[in-house]
Design a protein around this motif. Structure first.
Motif, PDB file in Angstrom:
ATOM      1  N   ASP A  46       0.824  -1.203   0.000  1.00 40.03           N
ATOM      2  CA  ASP A  46       0.000   0.000   0.000  1.00 40.03           C
ATOM      3  C   ASP A  46       0.860   1.256   0.000  1.00 40.03           C
ATOM      4  O   ASP A  46       0.546   2.248  -0.672  1.00 40.03           O
ATOM      5  CB  ASP A  46      -0.928  -0.013   1.217  1.00 40.03           C
ATOM      6  CG  ASP A  46      -1.763   1.250   1.323  1.00 40.03           C
ATOM      7  OD1 ASP A  46      -2.569   1.510   0.414  1.00 40.03           O
ATOM      8  OD2 ASP A  46      -1.612   1.981   2.313  1.00 40.03           O
ATOM      9  N   ARG A  49       2.262   1.502  -3.712  1.00 39.01           N
ATOM     10  CA  ARG A  49       1.278   1.713  -4.774  1.00 39.01           C
ATOM     11  C   ARG A  49       0.515   3.027  -4.607  1.00 39.01           C
ATOM     12  O   ARG A  49      -0.010   3.575  -5.573  1.00 39.01           O
ATOM     13  CB  ARG A  49       0.301   0.536  -4.806  1.00 39.01           C
ATOM     14  CG  ARG A  49       0.945  -0.781  -5.204  1.00 39.01           C
ATOM     15  CD  ARG A  49       0.014  -1.951  -4.940  1.00 39.01           C
ATOM     16  NE  ARG A  49      -1.162  -1.881  -5.773  1.00 39.01           N
ATOM     17  CZ  ARG A  49      -1.267  -2.396  -7.002  1.00 39.01           C
ATOM     18  NH1 ARG A  49      -0.216  -3.012  -7.529  1.00 39.01           N
ATOM     19  NH2 ARG A  49      -2.380  -2.312  -7.691  1.00 39.01           N
ATOM     20  N   ASN A  50       0.442   3.512  -3.380  1.00 42.03           N
ATOM     21  CA  ASN A  50      -0.305   4.742  -3.116  1.00 42.03           C
ATOM     22  C   ASN A  50       0.582   5.806  -2.489  1.00 42.03           C
ATOM     23  O   ASN A  50       0.147   6.570  -1.623  1.00 42.03           O
ATOM     24  CB  ASN A  50      -1.497   4.438  -2.202  1.00 42.03           C
ATOM     25  CG  ASN A  50      -2.481   3.489  -2.842  1.00 42.03           C
ATOM     26  OD1 ASN A  50      -3.151   3.833  -3.811  1.00 42.03           O
ATOM     27  ND2 ASN A  50      -2.565   2.273  -2.305  1.00 42.03           N
ATOM     28  N   GLN A  52       1.672   8.597  -3.492  1.00 41.40           N
ATOM     29  CA  GLN A  52       1.237   9.977  -3.665  1.00 41.40           C
ATOM     30  C   GLN A  52      -0.224  10.185  -3.269  1.00 41.40           C
ATOM     31  O   GLN A  52      -0.773  11.268  -3.462  1.00 41.40           O
ATOM     32  CB  GLN A  52       1.435  10.394  -5.130  1.00 41.40           C
ATOM     33  CG  GLN A  52       2.839  10.179  -5.665  1.00 41.40           C
ATOM     34  CD  GLN A  52       3.884  10.909  -4.846  1.00 41.40           C
ATOM     35  OE1 GLN A  52       3.665  12.049  -4.427  1.00 41.40           O
ATOM     36  NE2 GLN A  52       5.024  10.254  -4.627  1.00 41.40           N
ATOM     37  N   ASN A  53      -0.845   9.134  -2.754  1.00 42.19           N
ATOM     38  CA  ASN A  53      -2.261   9.220  -2.384  1.00 42.19           C
ATOM     39  C   ASN A  53      -2.394   9.811  -0.987  1.00 42.19           C
ATOM     40  O   ASN A  53      -2.543   9.105   0.004  1.00 42.19           O
ATOM     41  CB  ASN A  53      -2.902   7.829  -2.450  1.00 42.19           C
ATOM     42  CG  ASN A  53      -4.396   7.872  -2.178  1.00 42.19           C
ATOM     43  OD1 ASN A  53      -4.999   8.940  -2.117  1.00 42.19           O
ATOM     44  ND2 ASN A  53      -4.989   6.698  -2.004  1.00 42.19           N
ATOM     45  N   ASN A  62       1.787   8.987   4.416  1.00 45.23           N
ATOM     46  CA  ASN A  62       0.481   8.861   3.771  1.00 45.23           C
ATOM     47  C   ASN A  62      -0.175   7.529   4.126  1.00 45.23           C
ATOM     48  O   ASN A  62      -1.390   7.460   4.335  1.00 45.23           O
ATOM     49  CB  ASN A  62       0.622   8.995   2.255  1.00 45.23           C
ATOM     50  CG  ASN A  62       0.750  10.440   1.801  1.00 45.23           C
ATOM     51  OD1 ASN A  62       0.150  11.334   2.381  1.00 45.23           O
ATOM     52  ND2 ASN A  62       1.545  10.676   0.773  1.00 45.23           N
ATOM     53  N   ALA A  63       0.629   6.459   4.221  1.00 40.13           N
ATOM     54  CA  ALA A  63       0.082   5.156   4.610  1.00 40.13           C
ATOM     55  C   ALA A  63      -0.397   5.177   6.058  1.00 40.13           C
ATOM     56  O   ALA A  63      -1.464   4.632   6.379  1.00 40.13           O
ATOM     57  CB  ALA A  63       1.128   4.059   4.414  1.00 40.13           C
ATOM     58  N   ARG A  66      -3.698   7.021   6.142  1.00 39.62           N
ATOM     59  CA  ARG A  66      -4.813   6.212   5.627  1.00 39.62           C
ATOM     60  C   ARG A  66      -5.274   5.180   6.645  1.00 39.62           C
ATOM     61  O   ARG A  66      -6.441   4.765   6.639  1.00 39.62           O
ATOM     62  CB  ARG A  66      -4.408   5.514   4.326  1.00 39.62           C
ATOM     63  CG  ARG A  66      -4.386   6.411   3.110  1.00 39.62           C
ATOM     64  CD  ARG A  66      -4.278   5.593   1.835  1.00 39.62           C
ATOM     65  NE  ARG A  66      -3.054   4.831   1.759  1.00 39.62           N
ATOM     66  CZ  ARG A  66      -1.893   5.296   1.320  1.00 39.62           C
ATOM     67  NH1 ARG A  66      -1.782   6.567   0.942  1.00 39.62           N
ATOM     68  NH2 ARG A  66      -0.825   4.518   1.265  1.00 39.62           N
ATOM     69  N   ASP A 206       4.624  -4.469  -5.454  1.00 40.54           N
ATOM     70  CA  ASP A 206       3.794  -3.732  -6.405  1.00 40.54           C
ATOM     71  C   ASP A 206       2.833  -4.670  -7.132  1.00 40.54           C
ATOM     72  O   ASP A 206       1.837  -4.228  -7.708  1.00 40.54           O
ATOM     73  CB  ASP A 206       4.673  -2.997  -7.416  1.00 40.54           C
ATOM     74  CG  ASP A 206       3.885  -2.025  -8.268  1.00 40.54           C
ATOM     75  OD1 ASP A 206       3.148  -1.195  -7.695  1.00 40.54           O
ATOM     76  OD2 ASP A 206       3.984  -2.095  -9.507  1.00 40.54           O
ATOM     77  N   THR A 235      -9.938  -0.574 -10.443  1.00 38.56           N
ATOM     78  CA  THR A 235      -9.844   0.237  -9.236  1.00 38.56           C
ATOM     79  C   THR A 235     -10.472  -0.492  -8.052  1.00 38.56           C
ATOM     80  O   THR A 235     -11.167  -1.500  -8.219  1.00 38.56           O
ATOM     81  CB  THR A 235     -10.546   1.591  -9.434  1.00 38.56           C
ATOM     82  OG1 THR A 235     -11.895   1.349  -9.874  1.00 38.56           O
ATOM     83  CG2 THR A 235      -9.825   2.424 -10.473  1.00 38.56           C
ATOM     84  N   ASP A 236     -10.229   0.032  -6.846  1.00 37.90           N
ATOM     85  CA  ASP A 236     -10.745  -0.610  -5.641  1.00 37.90           C
ATOM     86  C   ASP A 236     -12.260  -0.780  -5.679  1.00 37.90           C
ATOM     87  O   ASP A 236     -12.793  -1.771  -5.169  1.00 37.90           O
ATOM     88  CB  ASP A 236     -10.361   0.200  -4.401  1.00 37.90           C
ATOM     89  CG  ASP A 236      -8.866   0.183  -4.132  1.00 37.90           C
ATOM     90  OD1 ASP A 236      -8.178  -0.675  -4.708  1.00 37.90           O
ATOM     91  OD2 ASP A 236      -8.399   1.028  -3.354  1.00 37.90           O
TER      92      ASP A 236
END
Length: 438
Positions: A46, A49-50, A52-53, A62-63, A66, A206, A235-236
């Motif tokens: 996570d 893969r995320n 920049q989320n 960021n992880a 989340r 990944d 997508t999720d």
């Protein structure tokens, strides 16, 4: 493939050196940790893969954000104890163990990576009993690390120190570390071999695909969509299903034929499944029983069947190392659950699979492979300890007999007999799930 996994202090997960097979089934009552286990197993993936989320500057922060900051910490353990993960994996034929731990709080200042290392599971550091270590970070102080200058057993090894940001994983900083440290950049083994190991580690994680059936947005999926050529991964929420189908069909007509062939196992009289361009919008249509149907016409179960067909049978990701699906049986008829279970066991589109379920009908499909040791079953307990127990056929063979796995939850087998074979955790799960009756 993940061989073993350890997780401590993450939500309600207490996993110690759990060993896995290619297919792994997670069972247990609600709030026992099945979904959190999948989150723990895919935590590093996570981050990658995320990355920049989120609005924060690093993939790690960021992880953490989340996952709810301090709420990700097990509420029954002391806050000062870090959250710990360990993955023992077979990475392109190289058995390695990656370990990662972080402290957590409700602010950015409270969150730091406190340990990160990569070891070889094959090589011992003679004359020491420890595994060969490629790098270790933060053990001798937050923000410091060491690389090995050797890569093979018997080579002369000199540990080179470096500094790094404790709020980011090493792979995200590796290039900057090379450029800032002449000695490290001058080491061909670090610049080459360890760089390749980090690349392989990133590529492995990944390749994770993690989905929760309850999050599939079938309302969006039913709507006509703008044509997008970049949607190659579902997508999720699966709302881009039509575009993913269209893109792969455009690349290879055999892809569509395979999709239709597998879908016919759910809908035997299916004639066609395709996308059409109508007023510059894409619409997914199916033809069966002499009629044509858009996604707005079909049931929730049919939509879930389409999604699961794409996730399980279609090679949307050539390097998919892991597929995890939380409760795939939602909205599916028991007959369709059996088909989906067979798909999981026979497909070659992933290296490893983790599936959580509450359905005895779905469990039935895995009985024979469970008996043969090719499917692992993990029972989750919702007590304070939250222990996860791997159940082997030898544990319950006498009770199971000629019955199927789901029969343990459909019938009135005395739970104390099962408990004698499987420990009290299987008994607790049995009592919570025995309301599933045929």
């Amino acid at each position: 493939m993940i061989k073993k996994f350890t997780c401590k202090n993450f939500r309600n997960i207490n996993a110690e050196n759990l060993s896995f097979e290619r297919i792994n089934i997670l069972i247990g009552p609600n709030n026992s940790g099945k979904t959190n286990f999948i989150k723990a197993l895919s935590f590093y993936s996570d981050m990658l893969r995320n990355a920049q989320n989120g609005s924060l500057k690093t993939a790690f922060l960021n992880a953490v954000s989340r996952n709810g900051w301090e709420h990700a910490h097990n509420k029954y353990t002391a806050k000062e104890r870090p959250i710990e993960f360990s993955w023992e994996i077979d990475m392109n034929g190289e058995p390695v163990c990656y370990k990662f731990a972080y402290s957590v709080g409700n602010t950015i200042e409270d969150c730091n990576i406190v340990f990160e290392e990569l070891n070889s599971e094959n090589l011992l550091q003679e004359p020491y009993p420890d595994k060969f270590n490629f790098f270790r970070c933060h053990e001798d102080g937050i923000g410091t690390g060491f690389f090995s200058t050797a890569i093979k057993k018997g080579q002369k090894n000199r540990r080179l120190p470096f500094e790094l940001n404790s709020k980011e994983i090493l792979s995200m900083q590796f290039k900057d570390i090379l450029l800032k440290n002449k000695k490290i950049y001058g080491s061909e083994l670090i610049r080459g071999n360890i760089a390749n190991l980090l690349y392989d580690l990133e590529e492995f994680f990944d390749g994770f695909s993690v989905y929760t059936s309850a999050q599939f947005d079938t309302k969006k999926m039913r709507e006509p969509v703008e044509i997008r050529s970049i949607d190659n991964v579902l997508t999720d929420d699966a709302s881009n299903f039509t575009n993913v189908f269209n893109n792969y069909k455009a690349k290879n007509i055999a892809w569509q034929e395979r999709f239709e062939e597998k879908m016919k196992e759910l809908i035997p009289n299916l004639k066609k499944a395709d996308v059409v361009n109508l007023y510059e919008k894409l619409i997914f249509r199916m033809q069966y029983e002499g009629e044509q149907y858009d996604l707005s016409d079909v049931s929730e179960g049919t939509l879930k069947g389409l999604i699961l067909n794409m996730l399980i049978n279609m090679n949307c990701s050539p390097n998919r190392t892991l597929l995890a699906i939380d409760e795939p049986e939602n909205n599916l008829h028991p007959a369709w659950q059996k088909v989906v279970g067979n798909w999981i066991q026979t497909t070659d589109t992933f290296q490893q699979c983790f599936v959580s379920t509450h359905s005895p009908d779905f469990l039935d499909v895995f009985t024979e492979e469970f008996k043969n040791g090719k499917v692992a079953v993990f029972v989750f307990d919702n007590s304070i300890e939250n222990t996860i127990k791997k159940i082997l056929y030898d544990d319950i063979g006498d009770e199971l007999g000629e019955w199927e796995l789901g029969d343990l939850y459909r019938t009135n087998i005395r739970p104390e007999n099962v408990a004698n074979k499987c420990t009290r955790y299987f008994k607790d799960t049995y009592l919570n799930l025995r309301n599933f009756k045929s």
